[in-house]
Design a protein around this motif. Sequence first.
Motif, short mmCIF file in Angstrom:
data_model
loop_
_atom_site.label_atom_id
_atom_site.label_comp_id
_atom_site.label_asym_id
_atom_site.label_seq_id
_atom_site.Cartn_x
_atom_site.Cartn_y
_atom_site.Cartn_z
N ASN A 1 0.53 10.20 20.19
CA ASN A 1 0.49 9.00 21.02
C ASN A 1 1.89 8.50 21.35
OD1 ASN A 1 -2.30 8.86 21.22
ND2 ASN A 1 -2.52 7.69 19.32
N ARG A 2 2.82 8.63 20.40
CA ARG A 2 4.22 8.28 20.71
C ARG A 2 4.78 9.25 21.75
NH1 ARG A 2 5.20 7.34 14.93
NH2 ARG A 2 6.32 9.33 14.83
N HIS A 3 4.37 10.51 21.65
CA HIS A 3 4.81 11.53 22.61
C HIS A 3 4.33 11.17 24.01
CE1 HIS A 3 5.55 16.15 23.09
NE2 HIS A 3 6.12 15.45 24.04
N VAL A 4 3.06 10.83 24.12
CA VAL A 4 2.48 10.46 25.42
C VAL A 4 3.17 9.22 25.99
CG1 VAL A 4 0.40 9.59 26.55
CG2 VAL A 4 0.23 11.50 24.95
N ALA A 5 3.41 8.21 25.13
CA ALA A 5 4.07 6.99 25.59
C ALA A 5 5.47 7.28 26.10
CB ALA A 5 4.10 5.96 24.46
N TYR A 6 6.17 8.17 25.41
CA TYR A 6 7.53 8.53 25.82
C TYR A 6 7.51 9.21 27.19
CZ TYR A 6 11.73 11.42 26.13
OH TYR A 6 12.86 12.06 26.56
N LEU A 7 6.59 10.15 27.40
CA LEU A 7 6.54 10.86 28.67
C LEU A 7 6.20 9.91 29.82
CD1 LEU A 7 4.70 14.13 27.52
CD2 LEU A 7 7.12 13.87 28.08
N ARG A 8 5.30 8.98 29.57
CA ARG A 8 4.95 8.02 30.62
C ARG A 8 6.12 7.08 30.94
NH1 ARG A 8 -1.27 6.95 28.65
NH2 ARG A 8 -2.18 8.67 29.86
N SER A 9 6.91 6.78 29.92
CA SER A 9 8.08 5.94 30.18
C SER A 9 9.10 6.66 31.06
CB SER A 9 8.73 5.53 28.85
OG SER A 9 9.37 6.64 28.23
N LYS A 10 9.00 7.99 31.09
CA LYS A 10 9.88 8.79 31.93
C LYS A 10 9.28 9.06 33.31
CE LYS A 10 13.34 9.85 29.07
NZ LYS A 10 14.77 9.68 29.37
N GLY A 11 8.13 8.47 33.58
CA GLY A 11 7.49 8.65 34.88
C GLY A 11 6.65 9.89 34.99
N MET A 12 6.28 10.48 33.85
CA MET A 12 5.47 11.69 33.86
C MET A 12 3.98 11.36 33.90
SD MET A 12 7.55 14.34 33.62
CE MET A 12 9.20 14.78 33.07
N ILE A 13 3.20 12.27 34.46
CA ILE A 13 1.74 12.16 34.43
C ILE A 13 1.24 13.05 33.30
CG2 ILE A 13 -0.40 12.56 35.69
CD1 ILE A 13 1.19 12.16 38.27
N VAL A 14 0.54 12.48 32.34
CA VAL A 14 0.12 13.21 31.14
C VAL A 14 -1.38 13.49 31.21
CG1 VAL A 14 0.00 13.19 28.62
CG2 VAL A 14 1.94 12.13 29.79
N ASN A 15 -1.74 14.76 31.04
CA ASN A 15 -3.16 15.15 30.96
C ASN A 15 -3.43 15.56 29.52
OD1 ASN A 15 -5.72 16.18 31.17
ND2 ASN A 15 -5.33 17.31 33.06
N LEU B 1 18.08 17.87 30.19
CA LEU B 1 18.83 16.63 30.03
C LEU B 1 17.91 15.41 30.10
CD1 LEU B 1 21.93 17.45 32.28
CD2 LEU B 1 21.90 17.28 29.78
N TYR B 2 16.92 15.49 30.97
CA TYR B 2 16.02 14.36 31.18
C TYR B 2 15.20 14.06 29.93
CZ TYR B 2 12.86 11.37 33.90
OH TYR B 2 12.14 10.31 34.41
N LEU B 3 14.79 15.13 29.22
CA LEU B 3 13.96 14.97 28.02
C LEU B 3 14.73 15.32 26.74
CD1 LEU B 3 10.54 16.48 29.22
CD2 LEU B 3 11.33 14.11 29.31
N GLY B 4 16.03 15.24 26.80
CA GLY B 4 16.86 15.65 25.66
C GLY B 4 16.70 14.80 24.43
N MET C 1 3.03 18.34 33.90
CA MET C 1 3.45 16.94 34.02
C MET C 1 4.52 16.80 35.10
SD MET C 1 3.65 15.97 29.97
CE MET C 1 4.68 17.41 29.65
N THR C 2 4.27 15.98 36.07
CA THR C 2 5.23 15.75 37.15
C THR C 2 5.30 14.27 37.44
OG1 THR C 2 3.52 16.07 38.81
CG2 THR C 2 4.82 18.01 38.21
N SER C 3 6.40 13.87 37.98
CA SER C 3 6.55 12.48 38.37
C SER C 3 5.86 12.25 39.71
CB SER C 3 8.03 12.13 38.47
OG SER C 3 8.20 10.83 38.96
N GLU C 4 5.35 11.04 39.93
CA GLU C 4 4.63 10.75 41.17
C GLU C 4 5.58 10.69 42.36
OE1 GLU C 4 2.60 7.14 40.36
OE2 GLU C 4 0.93 8.10 39.34
N ASN C 5 6.80 10.15 42.15
CA ASN C 5 7.68 9.87 43.28
C ASN C 5 8.92 10.75 43.33
OD1 ASN C 5 5.99 7.69 44.08
ND2 ASN C 5 6.91 6.44 42.45
N SER C 6 9.16 11.54 42.29
CA SER C 6 10.35 12.38 42.29
C SER C 6 10.07 13.66 41.53
CB SER C 6 11.53 11.64 41.62
OG SER C 6 11.21 11.31 40.29
N SER C 7 10.83 14.68 41.85
CA SER C 7 10.63 15.97 41.21
C SER C 7 11.85 16.83 41.44
CB SER C 7 9.37 16.66 41.75
OG SER C 7 9.53 16.91 43.14
N CYS C 8 11.82 18.04 40.91
CA CYS C 8 12.90 19.00 41.12
C CYS C 8 12.31 20.28 41.70
CB CYS C 8 13.60 19.30 39.78
SG CYS C 8 15.05 20.35 39.94
#
Length: 309
Positions: free
Chosen positions: A63-77, A21-24, A1-8
Amino acid sequence: MTSENSSCVQGSILGPRLFTLYLGDLSEEIQHDDIVTYADDSYVICHGSSIEELQERVTEISNRHVAYLRSKGMIVNASKTEIMVFEKDLVSFEIDGVKIDSTSSIKALGLTFQHDLKWTKHVDTILNKTRPKLALLRKIRKDLELEQYLKIATAQLFSKIYYASPVWLNETLSSDQWKRLKSLHYRILRVGTRDYKQKTSKKVLDVQCKRATPRMWSNYSTNMIVIKILRDRSPSFIFDTIMETHYTERRRADLAKFYDNSRGKVGKHRLCNRLSNLDNLPGWYGKDLNDHEIRIMLKDYLNFEYKDD
């Protein structure tokens, strides 16, 4: 899972800290406490009184997990999600509109868990990983001193055999699995002593190489953990842990039986089953021992380097 516009930057020292920290607030946001996370891996543990209840709970939390990750800008497979149901046949789940069948085994942080709570595949993995390295060491053995060989074998072979050993290397293993691990142990030592025709006894090999057998390492690592728990934890924690692994069963109104839950497959991993290993170990209780002193005491008690199992 990575963000489309930002990463580390991968491999950086700061990366894992920023990700943590981001997913704490993951467990708080998906409203579920039984979550195990390590770096970018997360495992959600659910239970239910029936398969239907379990399916409903897993679907809701996932489904709550997936929604949370997408709210953080993650791409979920979702199709890459793995689900394993302990003690049950294969079951289907639906996550984010994708049908996912449960698997009979799953690899988590270097351990292979099976739905039947056995360790057959994990032992197979150990043997498959060490076999080619042992073959290579045998080829270069003639150019190494015994001490040099043992250092390499410890780093490349024994480290893989005993990785996370307190979790799986215990009495839940079958006799065949113990034999396979013991056989691998002595193959490594015979290459080190160049005893290819197996003329040297196992007792002598242990003395020459000063390496603990799998059974000895199991006793050592589990006892080490138990002593540290008893030393560092409060009496209430120890009492609660023991009570969680036993329950009172009444056969008659005037007779209560203290039932040992270790008869179950999982019970052998628990604290109460490891206390018996310390029954004959003198002098450890009531003392303010540091970790190094505990290790020395256990090695001496178990005759660590000179005892065949």
